[in-house]
Write a protein that holds these residues in place. Structure first.
Motif, PDB file in Angstrom:
ATOM      1  N   VAL A   5      50.867  30.384 -25.391  1.00  0.00           N
ATOM      2  CA  VAL A   5      52.137  29.650 -25.339  1.00  0.00           C
ATOM      3  C   VAL A   5      52.178  29.056 -23.941  1.00  0.00           C
ATOM      4  O   VAL A   5      52.360  29.761 -22.955  1.00  0.00           O
ATOM      5  N   LEU A   6      51.980  27.753 -23.843  1.00  0.00           N
ATOM      6  CA  LEU A   6      51.764  27.097 -22.562  1.00  0.00           C
ATOM      7  C   LEU A   6      53.085  26.774 -21.866  1.00  0.00           C
ATOM      8  O   LEU A   6      54.010  26.255 -22.492  1.00  0.00           O
ATOM      9  N   THR A   7      53.150  27.054 -20.558  1.00  0.00           N
ATOM     10  CA  THR A   7      54.359  26.767 -19.789  1.00  0.00           C
ATOM     11  C   THR A   7      54.119  25.806 -18.630  1.00  0.00           C
ATOM     12  O   THR A   7      55.075  25.396 -17.967  1.00  0.00           O
ATOM     13  N   ILE A   8      52.864  25.453 -18.371  1.00  0.00           N
ATOM     14  CA  ILE A   8      52.527  24.528 -17.284  1.00  0.00           C
ATOM     15  C   ILE A   8      51.437  23.579 -17.771  1.00  0.00           C
ATOM     16  O   ILE A   8      50.414  24.028 -18.299  1.00  0.00           O
ATOM     17  N   ALA A   9      51.643  22.286 -17.590  1.00  0.00           N
ATOM     18  CA  ALA A   9      50.615  21.295 -17.925  1.00  0.00           C
ATOM     19  C   ALA A   9      49.754  21.078 -16.689  1.00  0.00           C
ATOM     20  O   ALA A   9      50.223  20.519 -15.702  1.00  0.00           O
ATOM     21  N   ALA A  10      48.514  21.544 -16.745  1.00  0.00           N
ATOM     22  CA  ALA A  10      47.663  21.447 -15.555  1.00  0.00           C
ATOM     23  C   ALA A  10      46.209  21.741 -15.894  1.00  0.00           C
ATOM     24  O   ALA A  10      45.376  20.844 -15.971  1.00  0.00           O
ATOM     25  N   ALA A  11      45.915  23.018 -16.103  1.00  0.00           N
ATOM     26  CA  ALA A  11      44.526  23.493 -16.142  1.00  0.00           C
ATOM     27  C   ALA A  11      43.771  23.075 -17.393  1.00  0.00           C
ATOM     28  O   ALA A  11      42.547  23.017 -17.388  1.00  0.00           O
ATOM     29  N   GLY A  12      44.487  22.817 -18.496  1.00  0.00           N
ATOM     30  CA  GLY A  12      43.811  22.485 -19.741  1.00  0.00           C
ATOM     31  C   GLY A  12      43.147  23.662 -20.403  1.00  0.00           C
ATOM     32  O   GLY A  12      42.421  23.507 -21.392  1.00  0.00           O
ATOM     33  N   SER A  13      43.386  24.865 -19.890  1.00  0.00           N
ATOM     34  CA  SER A  13      42.726  26.054 -20.432  1.00  0.00           C
ATOM     35  C   SER A  13      43.164  26.352 -21.854  1.00  0.00           C
ATOM     36  O   SER A  13      42.475  27.057 -22.595  1.00  0.00           O
ATOM     37  N   GLU A  14      44.301  25.775 -22.258  1.00  0.00           N
ATOM     38  CA  GLU A  14      44.802  25.981 -23.617  1.00  0.00           C
ATOM     39  C   GLU A  14      43.895  25.359 -24.672  1.00  0.00           C
ATOM     40  O   GLU A  14      44.019  25.678 -25.857  1.00  0.00           O
ATOM     41  N   GLY A  15      42.976  24.484 -24.256  1.00  0.00           N
ATOM     42  CA  GLY A  15      42.080  23.859 -25.228  1.00  0.00           C
ATOM     43  C   GLY A  15      40.618  23.941 -24.848  1.00  0.00           C
ATOM     44  O   GLY A  15      39.772  23.383 -25.544  1.00  0.00           O
ATOM     45  N   SER A  16      40.310  24.625 -23.761  1.00  0.00           N
ATOM     46  CA  SER A  16      38.938  24.649 -23.260  1.00  0.00           C
ATOM     47  C   SER A  16      38.269  25.992 -23.509  1.00  0.00           C
ATOM     48  O   SER A  16      38.918  26.982 -23.845  1.00  0.00           O
ATOM     49  N   GLY A  17      36.978  26.003 -23.279  1.00  0.00           N
ATOM     50  CA  GLY A  17      36.215  27.247 -23.344  1.00  0.00           C
ATOM     51  C   GLY A  17      35.887  27.775 -21.972  1.00  0.00           C
ATOM     52  O   GLY A  17      34.895  28.486 -21.792  1.00  0.00           O
ATOM     53  N   ALA A  18      36.702  27.459 -20.982  1.00  0.00           N
ATOM     54  CA  ALA A  18      36.430  27.823 -19.594  1.00  0.00           C
ATOM     55  C   ALA A  18      37.479  28.794 -19.060  1.00  0.00           C
ATOM     56  O   ALA A  18      38.618  28.831 -19.530  1.00  0.00           O
ATOM     57  N   SER A  19      37.067  29.554 -18.064  1.00  0.00           N
ATOM     58  CA  SER A  19      37.957  30.494 -17.381  1.00  0.00           C
ATOM     59  C   SER A  19      37.502  30.620 -15.934  1.00  0.00           C
ATOM     60  O   SER A  19      36.305  30.647 -15.660  1.00  0.00           O
ATOM     61  N   VAL A  20      38.469  30.708 -15.008  1.00  0.00           N
ATOM     62  CA  VAL A  20      38.167  30.866 -13.588  1.00  0.00           C
ATOM     63  C   VAL A  20      38.925  32.082 -13.063  1.00  0.00           C
ATOM     64  O   VAL A  20      40.130  32.204 -13.279  1.00  0.00           O
ATOM     65  N   ILE A  21      38.210  32.975 -12.371  1.00  0.00           N
ATOM     66  CA  ILE A  21      38.796  34.214 -11.862  1.00  0.00           C
ATOM     67  C   ILE A  21      38.419  34.387 -10.397  1.00  0.00           C
ATOM     68  O   ILE A  21      37.319  34.015  -9.979  1.00  0.00           O
ATOM     69  N   THR A  22      39.333  34.969  -9.617  1.00  0.00           N
ATOM     70  CA  THR A  22      39.079  35.285  -8.215  1.00  0.00           C
ATOM     71  C   THR A  22      38.818  36.780  -8.065  1.00  0.00           C
ATOM     72  O   THR A  22      39.586  37.608  -8.558  1.00  0.00           O
ATOM     73  N   GLN A  23      37.712  37.114  -7.394  1.00  0.00           N
ATOM     74  CA  GLN A  23      37.407  38.523  -7.093  1.00  0.00           C
ATOM     75  C   GLN A  23      38.188  38.909  -5.841  1.00  0.00           C
ATOM     76  O   GLN A  23      37.956  38.363  -4.757  1.00  0.00           O
ATOM     77  N   GLU A  24      39.107  39.834  -5.991  1.00  0.00           N
ATOM     78  CA  GLU A  24      40.093  40.072  -4.937  1.00  0.00           C
ATOM     79  C   GLU A  24      39.470  40.568  -3.636  1.00  0.00           C
ATOM     80  O   GLU A  24      39.847  40.127  -2.554  1.00  0.00           O
ATOM     81  N   ASN A  25      38.505  41.457  -3.693  1.00  0.00           N
ATOM     82  CA  ASN A  25      37.999  42.039  -2.445  1.00  0.00           C
ATOM     83  C   ASN A  25      37.096  41.095  -1.661  1.00  0.00           C
ATOM     84  O   ASN A  25      36.950  41.230  -0.450  1.00  0.00           O
ATOM     85  N   THR A  26      36.498  40.100  -2.327  1.00  0.00           N
ATOM     86  CA  THR A  26      35.625  39.142  -1.639  1.00  0.00           C
ATOM     87  C   THR A  26      36.265  37.776  -1.468  1.00  0.00           C
ATOM     88  O   THR A  26      35.775  36.958  -0.699  1.00  0.00           O
TER      89      THR A  26
END
Length: 393
Positions: A137-158
């Motif tokens: 349920v999308l609340t921000i128009a930006a990343a396009g992740s709602e229709g893509s096969g991509a994901s981006v994550i930040t590793q907190e300690n590095t």
């Protein structure tokens, strides 16, 4: 145009009040035990989460919640979500939020199906072979992740920010109600617009010849953003402006505009180090990096940049010196980003020029080069950061 396969299985449920149907779509795609994944509280304050819960309950669907997703989503929350999935026999992940929330949901979905560390997928140590179904349920128009096969994550300690991709991660359905974006602050709206435009430009600048159809599709999305973003900022409740931006965000990143052509993605990789190190908004970082990258690579294909200048920003073509037209188009792009309230250089972003060596080192290229429109070395990326440091509106 190159050979291609295009696979976009997501069912898009667009329009007013469609979030009230979420339970029906979870059930349609086999969900019976749901992890509802959300951010830091806006879905609660707005009443959206209550609507989602009511809809799930109406379909007799079990659910549990995991909130707390932050921009540049962290691996620590992903690990927590994976444990919940295993403990509660979760069979469906429902993201209620923006791109960061969806990216985190996707990471949980692949991690819950993997015996090792989910971070392996983000460092190319493992291939994604299974994924729990995801809905949004999308609340921000930006990343396009709602229709893509991509994901981006930040590793907190590095503070390293990395991406993973697979068609298995494409959402089963995405509910897009433009009214849910009307309460966004102007800066967040602008950051979303920059992200959408960057997704287009990563595809637009290609080494593949004779791709007129996707060139024109790219230009249509860019022209839409140039028209609608100032309107949405000036009139936050303008449904039509919000609707056009929301659909543009989806079209920009489900790859319909990128098929049959090589793509770049160097600007995203360079920006990821900024948002990883400084925790700045991804769209704001792209507003600084994308024009700097354009300046650096422009001479690789001056006519492509001149085409952008003429078709997208309305510049007059200088046939004797097309490089002047190309430069005018890049200035027009940076000026547009500035006009909607975004930073244009590292200082305005809150980044430090003295950190450039660390930013470049974090990319891990060593003596190698990236792929893309122009293959970039560490020295090239260093120069792009320095251009970004000195840029002016």
């Amino acid at each position: 145009m190159d050979n291609f396969n295009f696979y976009s299985p997501t069912e898009f449920v667009f329009g007013k009040d469609r979030e009230n149907e979420v339970g029906k779509y979870v059930k349609k795609f086999g969900g019976s035990r749901v992890l509802v994944h959300l951010g830091s509280g806006s879905a609660v304050r707005s009443g959206l989460l209550d609507k989602v819960k009511k809809s799930l309950e109406s379909e007799n669907i079990f659910y549990t919640e995991l909130g707390g997703v932050k921009p540049n989503p962290r691996d620590t929350l992903v690990y927590e979500g994976i444990e919940i999935c295993r403990r509660d026999n979760i069979d469906f992940i429902l993201s209620v939020g923006g791109g960061s929330c969806i990216d985190s949901a996707k990471a949980i979905a692949i991690g819950a199906c993997y015996e090792g560390d989910f971070w392996d997928f983000y460092t190319d140590k493992a291939e994604i072979r299974a994924c729990l179904p995801v809905g949004t349920v999308l609340t921000i128009a930006a990343a396009g992740s709602e229709g893509s096969g991509a994901s981006v994550i930040t590793q907190e300690n590095t503070r390293l920010k990395r991406d993973a991709g697979s068609d298995l991660m494409r959402p089963k359905f995405s509910i897009l109600n433009p009214l849910l974006t009307c309460t966004l602050p102007a800066y967040q709206t602008a950051c979303g617009a920059a992200d959408i435009m960057a997704h287009v430009f990563e595809r637009y600048f290609t080494n593949t010849p004779e791709v007129e159809i996707t060139d024109r599709l790219c230009e249509a999305v860019l022209l839409t953003m140039i028209k609608e973003t100032p309107r949405a900022i000036a009139e936050p409740d303008n449904y039509d402006a919000r609707a056009n931006i929301m659909w543009a965000g989806t079209v920009a990143h489900n790859d319909i505009i990128g098929v049959g052509r090589s793509q770049d993605w160097n600007s995203h990789a360079i920006e990821h180090e900024l948002s990883g190190m400084y925790d700045v908004a991804h769209g704001a970082g792209l507003a600084v990096i994308m024009p700097a990258w354009m300046e650096f690579v422009m001479h690789h294909n001056v006519m492509k940049f001149a085409q952008m200048a003429v078709r997208v920003f309305g510049c007059e073509m200088n046939f004797e010196r097309p490089e002047l037209t190309a430069k005018e188009g890049i200035r027009a792009f940076r000026s547009f980003l500035h006009s909607i309230g975004l930073p244009v250089n590292l200082k305005e972003l809150g980044a430090k020029e003295e950190d450039i060596p660390a930013l470049v080192k974090n990319q891990g290229l060593g003596k190698g080069k990236t792929g893309g429109f122009v293959n970039l070395s560490s020295a090239d990326i260093t120069e792009i950061y320095h251009i970004a440091a000195k840029a002016e509106a």
